[in-house]
Design a protein around this motif. Structure first.
Motif, PDB file in Angstrom:
ATOM      1  N   ASN A  13      -7.897  38.819  -3.617  1.00  0.00           N
ATOM      2  CA  ASN A  13      -8.690  38.108  -4.618  1.00  0.00           C
ATOM      3  C   ASN A  13      -8.394  36.608  -4.589  1.00  0.00           C
ATOM      4  O   ASN A  13      -9.301  35.773  -4.708  1.00  0.00           O
ATOM      5  N   ARG A  51      -7.967  42.169 -13.351  1.00  0.00           N
ATOM      6  CA  ARG A  51      -9.063  41.207 -13.475  1.00  0.00           C
ATOM      7  C   ARG A  51     -10.105  41.429 -12.379  1.00  0.00           C
ATOM      8  O   ARG A  51     -11.320  41.390 -12.630  1.00  0.00           O
ATOM      9  N   TYR A  52      -9.608  41.675 -11.174  1.00  0.00           N
ATOM     10  CA  TYR A  52     -10.522  41.918 -10.058  1.00  0.00           C
ATOM     11  C   TYR A  52     -11.347  43.175 -10.306  1.00  0.00           C
ATOM     12  O   TYR A  52     -12.575  43.185 -10.123  1.00  0.00           O
ATOM     13  N   GLN A  97     -14.182  42.768 -12.723  1.00  0.00           N
ATOM     14  CA  GLN A  97     -15.368  42.151 -12.122  1.00  0.00           C
ATOM     15  C   GLN A  97     -16.251  43.201 -11.441  1.00  0.00           C
ATOM     16  O   GLN A  97     -17.477  43.092 -11.459  1.00  0.00           O
ATOM     17  N   GLY A 152     -17.926  45.253 -14.375  1.00  0.00           N
ATOM     18  CA  GLY A 152     -18.340  44.548 -15.583  1.00  0.00           C
ATOM     19  C   GLY A 152     -19.776  44.097 -15.626  1.00  0.00           C
ATOM     20  O   GLY A 152     -20.273  43.725 -16.692  1.00  0.00           O
ATOM     21  N   GLY A 153     -20.504  44.129 -14.525  1.00  0.00           N
ATOM     22  CA  GLY A 153     -21.869  43.632 -14.522  1.00  0.00           C
ATOM     23  C   GLY A 153     -22.863  44.678 -15.000  1.00  0.00           C
ATOM     24  O   GLY A 153     -22.506  45.790 -15.409  1.00  0.00           O
ATOM     25  N   GLN A 181     -20.401  47.277  -8.841  1.00  0.00           N
ATOM     26  CA  GLN A 181     -20.434  46.879  -7.433  1.00  0.00           C
ATOM     27  C   GLN A 181     -19.931  48.052  -6.582  1.00  0.00           C
ATOM     28  O   GLN A 181     -18.745  48.152  -6.264  1.00  0.00           O
TER      29      GLN A 181
END
Length: 500
Positions: A490, A37-38, A41, A44-45, A49
């Motif tokens: 996280n 999940r981390y 993130q 996923g944008g 990052q």
């Protein structure tokens, strides 16, 4: 001085977090899910990052590095340090290492201000010359307002001529540097192309090899030459010496945290007799020592000799692979982009490496989309489990292939196995963590895929099954600790956010 890197700080973070969570209750797959999940993130944008991905992959266990050149893996700064170890100096005009002992002695006799050939200490004191050396001996500052702007492929391949006199010595210290650097970034295995296998020239063989017609005629020429080499006591002695030097250099490298193995390699830029005799030496060396796990062929693929003799080299590999079926073969193949050579030169290199050269792994493989039998080739590589060694930084710098243009997109789509590797991290000044970061930020895989890639780098290593199994079990433990650390990190971040 070269082993103090951000990777060390990242590993300290992992150790601290893992120590605080190792006794926590709950199944390991819960930590894996939290890590997934981390990671989602981070990629996923609209924009990945990058900084967070760098931290993530610096910590993440990366299994092994399977496409790795020893001489190109050491940074130029260390080669400068090696100068004094060998009593050598660098010419201030040519930036090349002087090896003529009379010239060096004459330079040492001059007052310091008059010397044109600098020792390690003198080079460090002369910052302008030192910076110029780093630019000549690597890609440093090439894309950052550097003054040297030769074509990038020439910049890359010419570096080896600069630091060659020191890269061909100091093996024990160089290997220890690579080991410690790997441990700091959580890499447990390296398979390095270590030393050029010995060779012997024969002009008569060169002529016969070029003139041979069909495969049967080529095999006949190769058979006669092999028989002559087998009777050559000096050539046999050179192979024995080659094996002994590798085993001596490798002493003290393997331990509970790290394993290294070595590939013999041949240079495709030489005459056919030199290439073939070097291949014979490589196959024999690999059959004699368990430390030498494969044979490879190196050298710029777009050069005239490489292109002219490519098909002949693949037939040489087939000839010897049939005699030494247990010796693994990894071949640089298809390290070409449109414009490097005429279009027809892009049509067959990977295919020949797989179907003629009998490659167990392919290095680079970036001309894939141009190959004439690409569909059948992809199917063969998938079915035969022939993995591709993907080198994103190298391919981008040397050949200008990156992003959506890189055929890793095709290998992924058609299920061909591949691994992430570095190529020459000292020359192009990066590490394996950076390669994973590039892969994740460009192609947006999920965590399961990048974890599989780490395991794939052990699965496709040229190691006996028991050794691969041992490294896999060790990797299980490394991932358990890593995922526990990321899950805790996280969770702490979420708690901090909620408390604001």
């Amino acid at each position: 001085m070269f082993l103090r890197s951000p990777a060390a700080l990242a590993l300290t973070l992992v150790a601290t977090l893992a120590a605080s969570t190792v006794h926590a209750k709950g199944p390991v797959n819960g930590n894996q899910a939290a890590t997934a999940r981390y990671f989602a993130q981070l990629v996923g944008g609209a924009d990945a990052q990058q900084s967070a991905l760098t931290m993530f992959f610096t910590q993440m266990p990366k299994g092994g590095d399977l496409h790795h050149h020893y001489s190109g893996a050491l940074y130029a700064e260390q080669y400068v340090d090696f100068l004094d170890k060998q009593g050598l100096c660098v010419n201030k005009v040519s930036y090349r290492i002087e090896t003529d002992r009379k010239l060096i002695d004459a330079e040492r006799a001059l007052p310091a201000a008059q010397r044109s050939c600098l020792s390690t200490a003198e080079l460090y004191a002369d910052d302008q010359t030192y910076r110029e050396v780093l630019q000549r001996w690597s890609s440093k500052d090439f894309n950052n307002h550097g003054a040297i702007q030769s074509p990038p492929d020439r910049q890359f391949f010419q570096t080896f001529g600069y630091f060659g006199p020191v890269s061909n010595a100091n093996f024990a210290e160089g290997l220890q540097t690579l080991k410690q650097r790997a441990i700091l970034e959580n890499v447990s295995y390296i398979e390095t192309m270590f030393k050029l296998a010995p060779f012997k020239g024969d002009a008569a063989f060169d002529s016969a090899a070029w003139q041979a017609g069909d495969d049967a005629a080529v095999d006949a020429v190769l058979r006669r030459q092999q028989a002559a080499l087998e009777q050559d006591g000096a050539f046999t002695a050179s192979i024995n010496d080659y094996v002994a030097k590798i085993e001596t250099a490798a002493s003290g490298i393997d331990d509970a945290n790290f394993t290294m193995r070595y590939q013999a390699y041949v240079l495709r830029l030489l005459a056919p007799s030199q290439v073939f005799s070097s291949m014979v030496a490589g196959f024999k060396a690999a059959s004699q020592s368990p430390l030498i796990v494969g044979v490879n062929i190196v050298g710029q693929e777009s050069q005239m000799v490489s292109m002219r003799d490519y098909a002949l080299h693949m037939k040489m590999f087939r000839f010897l692979k049939r005699q030494y079926p247990d010796v693994k073969v990894a071949l640089h193949a298809g390290e070409l982009a449109l414009g490097d050579v005429p279009p027809e030169g892009l049509r067959f290199h990977i295919d020949d490496a797989v179907n003629v050269g009998m490659a167990d792994r392919i290095g680079h493989g970036i001309d894939l989309a141009h190959e004439k039998n690409v569909v059948a080739l992809l199917q063969k590589m998938k079915q035969a489990n022939i993995a591709v060694e993907i080198n994103l930084t190298s391919n981008g710098f040397i050949n200008g292939i990156s992003g959506a243009d890189h055929p890793v997109t095709l290998y992924r789509r058609f299920g061909v196995p591949f691994v992430i590797s570095t190529d020459d991290a000292g020359v192009t000044r990066h590490d394996l963590s950076h390669e994973y970061t590039l892969f994740a930020s460009r192609y947006r895989p999920d965590y399961a895929e990048v974890k599989r890639l780490s395991y794939a780098s052990i699965h496709y290593a040229f190691l006996p099954a028991k050794q691969r199994a041992r490294l896999t079990v060790e990797l299980d433990g490394r991932f358990a600790r890593f995922e526990a650390a990321i899950a805790a990190l996280n969770a702490n971040a979420v708690r901090s956010t909620r408390s604001r």
